[in-house]
Design a protein around this motif. Sequence first.
Motif, PDB file in Angstrom:
ATOM      1  N   LEU A  44       8.840  17.699  39.589  1.00  9.65           N
ATOM      2  CA  LEU A  44      10.170  18.087  39.132  1.00  9.65           C
ATOM      3  C   LEU A  44      11.172  17.040  39.584  1.00  9.65           C
ATOM      4  O   LEU A  44      11.176  16.651  40.755  1.00  9.65           O
ATOM      5  CB  LEU A  44      10.536  19.455  39.734  1.00  9.65           C
TER       6      LEU A  44
ATOM      7  N   ARG B  65      15.100  16.448  40.155  1.00  7.91           N
ATOM      8  CA  ARG B  65      16.316  17.256  40.275  1.00  7.91           C
ATOM      9  C   ARG B  65      17.447  16.437  40.883  1.00  7.91           C
ATOM     10  O   ARG B  65      17.211  15.445  41.560  1.00  7.91           O
ATOM     11  CB  ARG B  65      16.077  18.531  41.066  1.00  7.91           C
TER      12      ARG B  65
ATOM     13  N   TRP C 295      16.708  19.923  48.311  1.00 12.44           N
ATOM     14  CA  TRP C 295      16.107  21.222  48.028  1.00 12.44           C
ATOM     15  C   TRP C 295      15.375  21.708  49.268  1.00 12.44           C
ATOM     16  O   TRP C 295      14.470  21.026  49.764  1.00 12.44           O
ATOM     17  CB  TRP C 295      15.160  21.088  46.839  1.00 12.44           C
TER      18      TRP C 295
END
Length: 62
Positions: A16, A18, A23
């Motif tokens: 992913l 981002r 995160w």
Amino acid sequence: MVIVRFVGGPLGGLVLERTGPRWPGGWMGLEGGHWGLYRVVHSTPGTLVAECILIGPPLSTA
């Protein structure tokens, strides 16, 4: 941009990309599939490795 690499669980093998703040991990899943609770186990500038530590029931599609 940060790249998150998932290890194990329903998102195992996926990557992913981002933006935004770092995160910290959390619940992630795909529609119609199981949830996985992921925690960050390794971090380098621009890349995180997240390991599944718990799998939840399938997500509802209703």
